[in-house]
Scaffold this motif. Structure first.
Motif, PDB file in Angstrom:
ATOM      1  N   ASP A 145       0.867  -1.165   0.000  1.00  0.00           N
ATOM      2  CA  ASP A 145       0.000   0.000   0.000  1.00  0.00           C
ATOM      3  C   ASP A 145       0.913   1.225   0.000  1.00  0.00           C
ATOM      4  OD1 ASP A 145      -2.700   1.411   0.729  1.00  0.00           O
ATOM      5  OD2 ASP A 145      -1.226   2.126   2.196  1.00  0.00           O
ATOM      6  N   TRP A 146       0.676   2.143  -0.921  1.00  0.00           N
ATOM      7  CA  TRP A 146       1.608   3.242  -1.119  1.00  0.00           C
ATOM      8  C   TRP A 146       1.726   4.144   0.112  1.00  0.00           C
ATOM      9  CZ3 TRP A 146       5.695   4.154  -3.574  1.00  0.00           C
ATOM     10  CH2 TRP A 146       6.150   5.435  -3.876  1.00  0.00           C
ATOM     11  N   GLN A 147       0.601   4.463   0.726  1.00  0.00           N
ATOM     12  CA  GLN A 147       0.644   5.320   1.905  1.00  0.00           C
ATOM     13  C   GLN A 147       1.424   4.652   3.032  1.00  0.00           C
ATOM     14  OE1 GLN A 147      -0.254   8.327   1.888  1.00  0.00           O
ATOM     15  NE2 GLN A 147      -2.011   8.684   0.558  1.00  0.00           N
ATOM     16  N   THR A 148       1.239   3.344   3.186  1.00  0.00           N
ATOM     17  CA  THR A 148       1.961   2.609   4.219  1.00  0.00           C
ATOM     18  C   THR A 148       3.453   2.599   3.931  1.00  0.00           C
ATOM     19  OG1 THR A 148       0.032   1.197   4.634  1.00  0.00           O
ATOM     20  CG2 THR A 148       2.175   0.383   5.392  1.00  0.00           C
ATOM     21  N   TRP A 149       3.823   2.371   2.672  1.00  0.00           N
ATOM     22  CA  TRP A 149       5.230   2.351   2.288  1.00  0.00           C
ATOM     23  C   TRP A 149       5.891   3.712   2.517  1.00  0.00           C
ATOM     24  CZ3 TRP A 149       8.711   4.496  -1.247  1.00  0.00           C
ATOM     25  CH2 TRP A 149       9.883   3.767  -1.468  1.00  0.00           C
ATOM     26  N   LEU A 150       5.157   4.776   2.214  1.00  0.00           N
ATOM     27  CA  LEU A 150       5.702   6.118   2.421  1.00  0.00           C
ATOM     28  C   LEU A 150       5.974   6.391   3.898  1.00  0.00           C
ATOM     29  CD1 LEU A 150       3.503   8.263  -0.010  1.00  0.00           C
ATOM     30  CD2 LEU A 150       5.922   7.683  -0.286  1.00  0.00           C
ATOM     31  N   SER A 151       5.067   5.951   4.749  1.00  0.00           N
ATOM     32  CA  SER A 151       5.219   6.232   6.180  1.00  0.00           C
ATOM     33  C   SER A 151       6.220   5.316   6.860  1.00  0.00           C
ATOM     34  CB  SER A 151       3.857   6.104   6.882  1.00  0.00           C
ATOM     35  OG  SER A 151       3.362   4.780   6.791  1.00  0.00           O
ATOM     36  N   SER A 152       6.589   4.230   6.198  1.00  0.00           N
ATOM     37  CA  SER A 152       7.562   3.305   6.798  1.00  0.00           C
ATOM     38  C   SER A 152       8.903   3.386   6.072  1.00  0.00           C
ATOM     39  CB  SER A 152       7.020   1.869   6.773  1.00  0.00           C
ATOM     40  OG  SER A 152       6.683   1.482   5.447  1.00  0.00           O
ATOM     41  N   GLU A 153       9.019   2.755   4.928  1.00  0.00           N
ATOM     42  CA  GLU A 153      10.302   2.677   4.223  1.00  0.00           C
ATOM     43  C   GLU A 153      10.814   4.053   3.776  1.00  0.00           C
ATOM     44  OE1 GLU A 153      12.038   0.116   4.203  1.00  0.00           O
ATOM     45  OE2 GLU A 153      10.611  -1.473   4.685  1.00  0.00           O
ATOM     46  N   ARG A 155       9.988   7.172   4.677  1.00  0.00           N
ATOM     47  CA  ARG A 155      10.280   8.101   5.774  1.00  0.00           C
ATOM     48  C   ARG A 155      11.514   7.664   6.565  1.00  0.00           C
ATOM     49  NH1 ARG A 155       7.078  11.935   7.607  1.00  0.00           N
ATOM     50  NH2 ARG A 155       5.235  11.012   6.624  1.00  0.00           N
ATOM     51  N   GLN A 156      11.744   6.358   6.651  1.00  0.00           N
ATOM     52  CA  GLN A 156      12.899   5.855   7.393  1.00  0.00           C
ATOM     53  C   GLN A 156      14.216   6.198   6.711  1.00  0.00           C
ATOM     54  OE1 GLN A 156      12.830   1.598   7.996  1.00  0.00           O
ATOM     55  NE2 GLN A 156      14.953   1.532   8.662  1.00  0.00           N
ATOM     56  N   HIS A 157      14.238   6.166   5.385  1.00  0.00           N
ATOM     57  CA  HIS A 157      15.513   6.281   4.666  1.00  0.00           C
ATOM     58  C   HIS A 157      15.763   7.646   4.030  1.00  0.00           C
ATOM     59  CE1 HIS A 157      16.331   2.012   5.112  1.00  0.00           C
ATOM     60  NE2 HIS A 157      15.123   1.746   4.679  1.00  0.00           N
ATOM     61  N   ALA A 181       3.400  13.465   1.910  1.00  0.00           N
ATOM     62  CA  ALA A 181       3.978  12.742   3.045  1.00  0.00           C
ATOM     63  C   ALA A 181       5.392  13.206   3.366  1.00  0.00           C
ATOM     64  CB  ALA A 181       3.977  11.239   2.764  1.00  0.00           C
ATOM     65  N   LEU A 182       6.156  13.602   2.320  1.00  0.00           N
ATOM     66  CA  LEU A 182       7.563  13.977   2.501  1.00  0.00           C
ATOM     67  C   LEU A 182       7.838  15.309   1.795  1.00  0.00           C
ATOM     68  CD1 LEU A 182       8.991  10.430   1.736  1.00  0.00           C
ATOM     69  CD2 LEU A 182       8.992  11.519   3.976  1.00  0.00           C
ATOM     70  N   PRO A 183       7.254  16.400   2.300  1.00  0.00           N
ATOM     71  CA  PRO A 183       7.363  17.681   1.606  1.00  0.00           C
ATOM     72  C   PRO A 183       8.780  18.240   1.556  1.00  0.00           C
ATOM     73  CG  PRO A 183       6.391  17.959   3.792  1.00  0.00           C
ATOM     74  CD  PRO A 183       6.455  16.484   3.533  1.00  0.00           C
ATOM     75  N   ASP A 184       9.670  17.765   2.414  1.00  0.00           N
ATOM     76  CA  ASP A 184      11.044  18.284   2.443  1.00  0.00           C
ATOM     77  C   ASP A 184      11.992  17.497   1.542  1.00  0.00           C
ATOM     78  OD1 ASP A 184      10.344  20.245   4.300  1.00  0.00           O
ATOM     79  OD2 ASP A 184      10.669  18.886   5.988  1.00  0.00           O
ATOM     80  N   VAL A 185      11.463  16.511   0.829  1.00  0.00           N
ATOM     81  CA  VAL A 185      12.273  15.704  -0.076  1.00  0.00           C
ATOM     82  C   VAL A 185      11.997  16.140  -1.512  1.00  0.00           C
ATOM     83  CG1 VAL A 185      12.736  13.373  -0.933  1.00  0.00           C
ATOM     84  CG2 VAL A 185      12.314  13.742   1.513  1.00  0.00           C
ATOM     85  N   SER A 186      13.053  16.365  -2.278  1.00  0.00           N
ATOM     86  CA  SER A 186      12.908  16.788  -3.672  1.00  0.00           C
ATOM     87  C   SER A 186      12.558  15.596  -4.553  1.00  0.00           C
ATOM     88  CB  SER A 186      14.211  17.422  -4.161  1.00  0.00           C
ATOM     89  OG  SER A 186      14.130  17.732  -5.539  1.00  0.00           O
ATOM     90  N   LEU A 187      11.455  15.695  -5.295  1.00  0.00           N
ATOM     91  CA  LEU A 187      10.989  14.584  -6.129  1.00  0.00           C
ATOM     92  C   LEU A 187      10.840  15.004  -7.578  1.00  0.00           C
ATOM     93  CD1 LEU A 187       9.813  11.647  -6.292  1.00  0.00           C
ATOM     94  CD2 LEU A 187       7.550  12.709  -6.025  1.00  0.00           C
ATOM     95  N   LYS A 188      11.401  14.189  -8.475  1.00  0.00           N
ATOM     96  CA  LYS A 188      11.171  14.317  -9.901  1.00  0.00           C
ATOM     97  C   LYS A 188      10.607  12.992 -10.404  1.00  0.00           C
ATOM     98  CE  LYS A 188      14.914  17.629 -10.741  1.00  0.00           C
ATOM     99  NZ  LYS A 188      16.157  17.896 -11.517  1.00  0.00           N
TER     100      LYS A 188
END
Length: 249
Positions: A145-153, A155-157, A181-188
């Motif tokens: 589940d994408w939301q679960t993965w974002l909050s675990s893997e 966010r951890q790394h 979920a991760l507004p401080d991470v740069s995403l392309k």
């Protein structure tokens, strides 16, 4: 002698032939849709002919074992393991998600999220990092589940300021959830034809020798429908495959 790599985990059907000096002799990637079963063998035969390589000269096979399309993965794995087992060839398995990550062009230190849409905002995904030694799996292949993965893997790394490239198809909802979920991470993001697991990059990903080719199974990242139905009927937390085969026989 020659090596042949193939992957059928997505809509793309990809085959590459290289010589014993690791030089690419030929590569084919085409949009096969749901016709992998009809097109794989002719594509392999035509590529070998175009490369002037006799089938008997192939001594090593490399196959993407998924995760990905259930039927697609099985077609590629079945051809590879049958070929290797019948002619006693060396067989190597590799991650289809790693092949997808290898298509990304990022700087050393940047992260890559290869993603295959598994519907209902779930995905086959992983987290890789580009290093001086090549691609490194930071979080392994999975179906989640994408939301679960974002909050675990994720966010951890991923720390604030990290540079991340997400590669795959139909990424908009996944990218939106990621940024929330991760507004401080740069995403392309990268989509389109280059965002499939093309085998011309197979030398850049980790591969493992298969000791018993006939026993090679695809990696789905989750239980098959038959396994889910068997567990629902029998209970427990793991599948007794001998009983499962008997049940469906």
């Amino acid at each position: 002698m020659a090596k042949l790599a193939l992957d059928t985990a997505t809509e793309a059907l990809s085959v590459t032939v290289i010589d014993d000096a690791d030089r690419v002799l030929g590569h084919t990637s085409l949009a096969a849709g749901k016709q992998h079963g009809e097109r794989l063998v002719p594509v392999v035969a035509q590529l070998l002919e175009d490369c002037n390589v006799d089938r008997q000269a192939v001594d090593s096979l490399y196959v993407g074992v998924g995760p990905g399309s259930y039927t697609g993965v099985r077609i590629g794995v079945t051809l590879a393991k049958t070929w290797a087992d019948s002619l006693d060839l060396a067989l190597y398995q590799m991650s289809s998600l790693a092949l997808l990550a290898a298509q990304a062009k990022v700087a050393v230190g940047d992260y890559i999220i290869p993603l295959m849409d598994a519907r209902r905002l779930s995905a086959y995904t992983a987290l890789y990092q580009q290093t001086d030694q090549g691609l490194v799996a930071v979080a392994g292949d999975c179906h989640a589940d994408w939301q679960t993965w974002l909050s675990s893997e994720a966010r951890q790394h991923l720390q604030a300021g990290a540079q991340v490239l997400m590669i795959g198809q139909n990424l908009a909802p996944f990218a939106e959830a990621f940024s929330q979920a991760l507004p401080d991470v740069s995403l392309k993001t990268v989509e389109g034809w280059t965002a499939y697991p093309h085998t011309d990059k197979f030398q850049q990903v980790a591969h493992e020798r298969v000791v018993e080719p006939a026993l090679l199974e695809p990696v789905y990242g989750h239980l098959t429908l038959a396994e889910q139905e068997w567990l629902a009927k029998e209970g427990g937390t793991s599948v007794d495959h001998a009983a499962l085969i008997h049940y469906y026989s």
